[in-house]
Enzyme design. Structure first.
Site, PDB file in Angstrom:
ATOM      1  N   ASP A  13     -15.567 -13.250  -5.586  1.00 45.71           N
ATOM      2  CA  ASP A  13     -15.780 -13.306  -4.607  1.00 45.71           C
ATOM      3  C   ASP A  13     -17.242 -13.631  -4.563  1.00 45.71           C
ATOM      4  O   ASP A  13     -17.920 -12.905  -5.410  1.00 45.71           O
ATOM      5  CB  ASP A  13     -15.890 -12.432  -3.793  1.00 45.71           C
ATOM      6  N   ARG A  26     -21.155 -25.948  -1.401  1.00 47.53           N
ATOM      7  CA  ARG A  26     -20.028 -24.362  -1.726  1.00 47.53           C
ATOM      8  C   ARG A  26     -19.738 -24.675  -3.946  1.00 47.53           C
ATOM      9  O   ARG A  26     -19.227 -24.139  -4.021  1.00 47.53           O
ATOM     10  CB  ARG A  26     -19.653 -24.419  -1.717  1.00 47.53           C
ATOM     11  N   HIS A  30     -18.335 -22.682  -7.090  1.00 48.13           N
ATOM     12  CA  HIS A  30     -16.845 -22.447  -7.903  1.00 48.13           C
ATOM     13  C   HIS A  30     -17.179 -23.266  -8.995  1.00 48.13           C
ATOM     14  O   HIS A  30     -17.235 -22.608  -9.558  1.00 48.13           O
ATOM     15  CB  HIS A  30     -16.064 -23.585  -7.151  1.00 48.13           C
ATOM     16  N   ASN A  61      -6.537 -20.003   1.101  1.00 51.16           N
ATOM     17  CA  ASN A  61      -7.421 -20.238   0.944  1.00 51.16           C
ATOM     18  C   ASN A  61      -7.321 -22.232   1.712  1.00 51.16           C
ATOM     19  O   ASN A  61      -7.999 -22.802   1.438  1.00 51.16           O
ATOM     20  CB  ASN A  61      -8.281 -20.846  -0.532  1.00 51.16           C
ATOM     21  N   ARG A 181     -12.493  -5.305   0.524  1.00 50.47           N
ATOM     22  CA  ARG A 181     -11.301  -5.379   1.079  1.00 50.47           C
ATOM     23  C   ARG A 181     -10.099  -6.077   0.141  1.00 50.47           C
ATOM     24  O   ARG A 181     -11.047  -6.715  -0.734  1.00 50.47           O
ATOM     25  CB  ARG A 181     -10.661  -6.164   2.445  1.00 50.47           C
TER      26      ARG A 181
HETATM   27  C1  IPE Z   1      -9.795 -13.606  -1.729  1.00 47.07           C
HETATM   28  O1  IPE Z   1     -11.573 -13.691  -1.662  1.00 47.07           O
HETATM   29  C2  IPE Z   1      -9.915 -14.865  -2.375  1.00 47.07           C
HETATM   30  C3  IPE Z   1     -10.673 -14.878  -3.910  1.00 47.07           C
HETATM   31  C4  IPE Z   1     -11.318 -14.891  -4.562  1.00 47.07           C
HETATM   32  C5  IPE Z   1      -9.943 -16.202  -4.015  1.00 47.07           C
HETATM   33  P1  IPE Z   1     -12.308 -14.664   0.431  1.00 47.07           P
HETATM   34  O2  IPE Z   1     -13.970 -15.388  -0.009  1.00 47.07           O
HETATM   35  O3  IPE Z   1     -11.186 -16.231   0.341  1.00 47.07           O
HETATM   36  O4  IPE Z   1     -11.054 -13.110   0.822  1.00 47.07           O
HETATM   37  P2  IPE Z   1     -11.721 -13.583   2.393  1.00 47.07           P
HETATM   38  O5  IPE Z   1     -11.844 -14.279   3.143  1.00 47.07           O
HETATM   39  O6  IPE Z   1     -13.798 -13.308   2.524  1.00 47.07           O
HETATM   40  O7  IPE Z   1     -11.464 -12.182   2.860  1.00 47.07           O
HETATM   41  C1  IPE Z   2     -15.036 -16.827  -4.230  1.00 46.55           C
HETATM   42  O1  IPE Z   2     -15.836 -17.176  -3.544  1.00 46.55           O
HETATM   43  C2  IPE Z   2     -13.382 -18.192  -4.466  1.00 46.55           C
HETATM   44  C3  IPE Z   2     -12.657 -19.014  -3.711  1.00 46.55           C
HETATM   45  C4  IPE Z   2     -11.977 -17.980  -2.707  1.00 46.55           C
HETATM   46  C5  IPE Z   2     -12.277 -20.007  -4.358  1.00 46.55           C
HETATM   47  P1  IPE Z   2     -15.617 -17.886  -2.336  1.00 46.55           P
HETATM   48  O2  IPE Z   2     -15.884 -19.127  -2.154  1.00 46.55           O
HETATM   49  O3  IPE Z   2     -15.103 -17.238  -1.102  1.00 46.55           O
HETATM   50  O4  IPE Z   2     -17.618 -17.721  -1.994  1.00 46.55           O
HETATM   51  P2  IPE Z   2     -18.373 -16.602  -0.143  1.00 46.55           P
HETATM   52  O5  IPE Z   2     -17.437 -15.601  -0.156  1.00 46.55           O
HETATM   53  O6  IPE Z   2     -18.122 -17.620   0.711  1.00 46.55           O
HETATM   54  O7  IPE Z   2     -19.402 -16.192  -0.901  1.00 46.55           O
HETATM   55 MG    MG Z   3     -15.261 -15.511  -0.291  1.00 42.66          MG
END
Ligand code: IPE
Ligand code: IPE
Ligand code: MG
Length: 228
Positions: A13, A26, A30, A61, A181
């Site tokens: 994350d 963003r 990735h 997602n 979480r």
């Molecule tokens: C969890 O991260 C899913 C992945 C790492 C692929 P999210 O960024 O989607 O989780 P939430 O929304 O903060 O719970």
């Molecule tokens: C995790 O990073 C990657 C995926 C869930 C695919 P995020 O894209 O959730 O990054 P933040 O939480 O917005 O910083």
């Molecule tokens: Mg995230």
């Protein structure tokens, strides 16, 4: 003696926040996250970890903007097979968990090809959780069992109907970027997992962070409901 967990789960994350801090889109986060992922896998190999599950894309997602979802699907279709020499050189066997049948055709095919092409590798098994949700995983396993005519659902029956039943339960789940979480990751198999949360954003992770997780694991007293 320092114990190495058999299986580590990673909730990767913070890619978006990492990019935002750098005034980048963003999607750049990735891409950077993918580089970190390779370092973390190498760290697992160095430490003797036999299984790693990486949370790449959750069943939730899909709620993200189409541009971002498409970019991630593009990473699966373009980057996964491109890393084949990396997997084969390092003995990495890839598996997927989650319903990839609804992914764009080229992403699904690339993932299936990568699984097939790395079948014989045996240093580490890396399970990519894609369109994965812990709740969906449990429901799917129950439905598979029911369709086979099984009438009594037990924990063993559920596990035996997972996508990769041969992958042992996760021993520790590590999450980057501060959130505390599970976000629907490994709900069933985390019953007795340890949890470790780190503020560091995923794209900044490398081999050393795996050592940190294993050190943390070794501070825990695991009792599984019994006595120490
Ligand atoms: C969890 O991260 C899913 C992945 C790492 C692929 P999210 O960024 O989607 O989780 P939430 O929304 O903060 O719970
Ligand atoms: C995790 O990073 C990657 C995926 C869930 C695919 P995020 O894209 O959730 O990054 P933040 O939480 O917005 O910083
Ligand atoms: Mg995230």
């Amino acid at each position: 003696m320092r114990e190495v967990p058999l299986h580590i789960g990673f909730i990767m994350d913070g890619n978006g926040r990492w990019a935002k801090k750098r005034f980048m889109p963003r999607t750049a986060g990735h891409l950077a996250g993918l580089k970190a992922l390779k370092k973390v896998i190498l760290g697992c190999i160095d430490q003797g970890v036999r299984y790693a599950t990486l949370y790449c894309f959750s069943t939730e997602n899909w709620k993200r903007p189409a541009d971002e979802v498409n970019y991630l699907m593009g990473l699966f279709s373009e980057k996964i097979m491109g890393e084949l020499p990396f997997y084969n050189k390092n003995g990495i066997r890839l598996l997927t968990t989650g319903d990839i049948s609804i992914l764009p055709e080229d992403a699904r095919r690339a993932l299936q090809d990568a699984v097939r092409a790395t079948e014989g590798n045996d240093v580490i098994t890396v399970q990519l959780a894609i369109n994965y949700g812990g709740q969906a995983e449990i429901c799917q396993a129950v439905n598979r069992a029911l369709s086979e005519g099984i009438r009594e659902i037990t924990p063993e029956v559920i596990r035996a109907h997972f996508d990769n039943p041969e992958v042992p339960p996760v021993e520790i789940i590590a999450r980057s970027a501060g959130e505390k979480r599970l976000s629907n990751f490994l709900l069933f198999d985390s019953a007795y997992a340890e949890f470790a949360f780190y503020d560091k954003l995923w794209p900044d992770w490398d081999e050393n962070d795996v050592c940190g997780i294993i050190d943390e694991f070794n501070t825990r007293v695991r009792k599984f409901g019994g006595l120490a």
